[in-house]
Design a protein around this motif. Structure first.
Motif, PDB file in Angstrom:
ATOM      1  N   ALA A   1     -31.760  34.833 -67.856  1.00  0.00           N
ATOM      2  CA  ALA A   1     -31.747  36.297 -67.794  1.00  0.00           C
ATOM      3  C   ALA A   1     -32.771  36.733 -66.745  1.00  0.00           C
ATOM      4  O   ALA A   1     -33.501  37.699 -66.926  1.00  0.00           O
ATOM      5  CB  ALA A   1     -32.023  36.934 -69.156  1.00  0.00           C
TER       6      ALA A   1
ATOM      7  N   ASP B   1     -28.458  34.323 -64.592  1.00  0.00           N
ATOM      8  CA  ASP B   1     -28.246  35.650 -65.188  1.00  0.00           C
ATOM      9  C   ASP B   1     -26.743  35.873 -65.347  1.00  0.00           C
ATOM     10  O   ASP B   1     -25.939  35.368 -64.580  1.00  0.00           O
ATOM     11  CB  ASP B   1     -28.847  36.742 -64.297  1.00  0.00           C
ATOM     12  CG  ASP B   1     -29.065  38.057 -65.056  1.00  0.00           C
ATOM     13  OD1 ASP B   1     -30.220  38.353 -65.406  1.00  0.00           O
ATOM     14  OD2 ASP B   1     -28.073  38.779 -65.304  1.00  0.00           O
TER      15      ASP B   1
ATOM     16  N   ASN C   1     -24.307  32.443 -68.902  1.00  0.00           N
ATOM     17  CA  ASN C   1     -24.647  33.092 -70.166  1.00  0.00           C
ATOM     18  C   ASN C   1     -25.693  32.260 -70.912  1.00  0.00           C
ATOM     19  O   ASN C   1     -25.496  31.061 -71.128  1.00  0.00           O
ATOM     20  CB  ASN C   1     -23.372  33.207 -71.016  1.00  0.00           C
ATOM     21  CG  ASN C   1     -23.591  34.030 -72.270  1.00  0.00           C
ATOM     22  OD1 ASN C   1     -24.718  34.226 -72.727  1.00  0.00           O
ATOM     23  ND2 ASN C   1     -22.493  34.514 -72.836  1.00  0.00           N
TER      24      ASN C   1
HETATM   25  N1  SAM Z   1     -36.130  38.673 -66.548  1.00  0.00           N
HETATM   26  C1  SAM Z   1     -36.009  39.850 -65.686  1.00  0.00           C
HETATM   27  C2  SAM Z   1     -37.274  40.653 -65.722  1.00  0.00           C
HETATM   28  O1  SAM Z   1     -38.093  40.391 -66.598  1.00  0.00           O
HETATM   29  O2  SAM Z   1     -37.438  41.530 -64.885  1.00  0.00           O
HETATM   30  C3  SAM Z   1     -34.802  40.701 -66.057  1.00  0.00           C
HETATM   31  C4  SAM Z   1     -34.838  41.365 -67.399  1.00  0.00           C
HETATM   32  S1  SAM Z   1     -33.510  42.503 -67.667  1.00  0.00           S
HETATM   33  C5  SAM Z   1     -34.279  43.657 -68.767  1.00  0.00           C
HETATM   34  C6  SAM Z   1     -32.385  41.658 -68.706  1.00  0.00           C
HETATM   35  C7  SAM Z   1     -31.452  40.732 -67.949  1.00  0.00           C
HETATM   36  O3  SAM Z   1     -30.730  39.974 -68.921  1.00  0.00           O
HETATM   37  C8  SAM Z   1     -30.408  41.435 -67.101  1.00  0.00           C
HETATM   38  O4  SAM Z   1     -30.495  40.955 -65.776  1.00  0.00           O
HETATM   39  C9  SAM Z   1     -29.073  41.054 -67.760  1.00  0.00           C
HETATM   40  O5  SAM Z   1     -28.012  40.912 -66.845  1.00  0.00           O
HETATM   41  C10 SAM Z   1     -29.440  39.724 -68.405  1.00  0.00           C
HETATM   42  N2  SAM Z   1     -28.591  39.296 -69.524  1.00  0.00           N
HETATM   43  C11 SAM Z   1     -28.131  40.031 -70.557  1.00  0.00           C
HETATM   44  N3  SAM Z   1     -27.413  39.278 -71.406  1.00  0.00           N
HETATM   45  C12 SAM Z   1     -27.438  38.006 -70.905  1.00  0.00           C
HETATM   46  C13 SAM Z   1     -26.875  36.764 -71.324  1.00  0.00           C
HETATM   47  N4  SAM Z   1     -26.160  36.672 -72.439  1.00  0.00           N
HETATM   48  N5  SAM Z   1     -27.093  35.670 -70.566  1.00  0.00           N
HETATM   49  C14 SAM Z   1     -27.812  35.746 -69.429  1.00  0.00           C
HETATM   50  N6  SAM Z   1     -28.365  36.894 -68.967  1.00  0.00           N
HETATM   51  C15 SAM Z   1     -28.185  38.006 -69.705  1.00  0.00           C
END
Ligand code: SAM
Length: 253
Positions: A63, A92, A122
């Motif tokens: 993510a 992500d 995912n």
């Molecule tokens: N880690 C980064 C940061 O701290 O700035 C991004 C945080 S952002 C609030 C949450 C991220 O989680 C988004 O980029 C979203 O696309 C990703 N995300 C949501 N569900 C996910 C999943 N099931 N698997 C992977 N990524 C996911």
């Protein structure tokens, strides 16, 4: 009007979360600074310093979004150890968030390009990633958005090498009643307005605030980490800024 995410069935959560980050990808970094008054940078720096990666560390940042953790990690390795052999994979679910991340990395030519790779995937199913292959797994402000936290933890455990470390930076629960009431006022009254003004998207930020409220407490989450096979040290987490955020950690021993 609001999406009313609370009543949304589990099967739709992933799609909706996708839409949220799709809507906010380009404004994401600005919004983080505005909403947290810049404090998210301190939490992320603290995460990297707690990790204290040695030369050649292999990090999987799940993510990873626009790459704050990945960038902080490579900067640390370079600045502290002069190390350019550390590697990070940014994973992500949202290609748009990764695209913003790629742009950022392309503007920092001091990083050896083979040090960072990007993958759409995912957190609940990391089947493209071999077992026992990473030294550290990070997930910052991401696990809250996942439908099945236990699957995320199970996959984290699987892909880590024995001795590897799981680290999760996430919003927590504030215990102090005074701080808590100020924080609630800020989250429910101010953040959606900032969302409206900067990203023209009140609903997405309304959702983010709601998802923070629904995430387990620090104790409950530490228990889930242990239930997935990790060994924790002490309580297994550290509160940051009165527990507005918490850094959980566990070892695969
Ligand atoms: N880690 C980064 C940061 O701290 O700035 C991004 C945080 S952002 C609030 C949450 C991220 O989680 C988004 O980029 C979203 O696309 C990703 N995300 C949501 N569900 C996910 C999943 N099931 N698997 C992977 N990524 C996911």
């Amino acid at each position: 009007t609001h999406f009313g995410f609370k009543s949304v069935p589990e099967s739709m959560k992933e799609t909706l979360v996708g839409q949220v980050f799709e809507n906010v990808a380009t404004k994401y970094d600005l919004m983080n600074d505005a909403m947290s008054l810049g404090v998210h940078r301190l939490w992320k720096d603290h995460t990297i310093r707690t990790m204290a990666p040695g030369p050649g560390t292999k990090l999987l940042d799940v993510a990873g979004g626009t790459g704050d953790i990945a960038m902080g990690f490579l900067n640390y390795c370079k600045e502290i150890h002069g190390d350019t052999s550390a590697q990070v994979k940014l994973l992500d679910i949202n290609p748009k968030m990764l695209e913003v991340g790629k742009q950022r990395f392309s503007k920092t030519p001091h990083h050896n390009t083979s040090q960072v790779t990007f993958e759409v995937g995912n957190a609940e199913d990391l089947s493209s990633i071999p077992s026992n292959s990473y030294d550290v797994y990070t997930i910052a402000f991401g696990i809250r958005n996942c439908t099945h936290i236990d699957r995320v933890l199970h996959e984290a455990f699987r892909v880590l090498k024995p001795g590897g470390r799981f680290m999760c930076l996430e919003f927590g629960k504030v215990q102090n009643p005074l701080i808590s009431s100020i924080y609630n006022l800020y989250s429910f009254q101010i953040i959606p307005v900032i969302g409206q003004v900067i990203a023209s998207d009140r609903d997405s930020y309304q959702y983010l605030v709601e998802s923070i409220r629904q995430f387990p407490s620090q104790e409950q989450f530490a228990q889930m980490i242990m239930n997935s096979g990790f060994t924790i040290v002490g309580d297994g987490w550290e509160d940051l800024t009165f527990g507005i955020a918490a850094l959980h950690s566990g070892f695969k021993l």
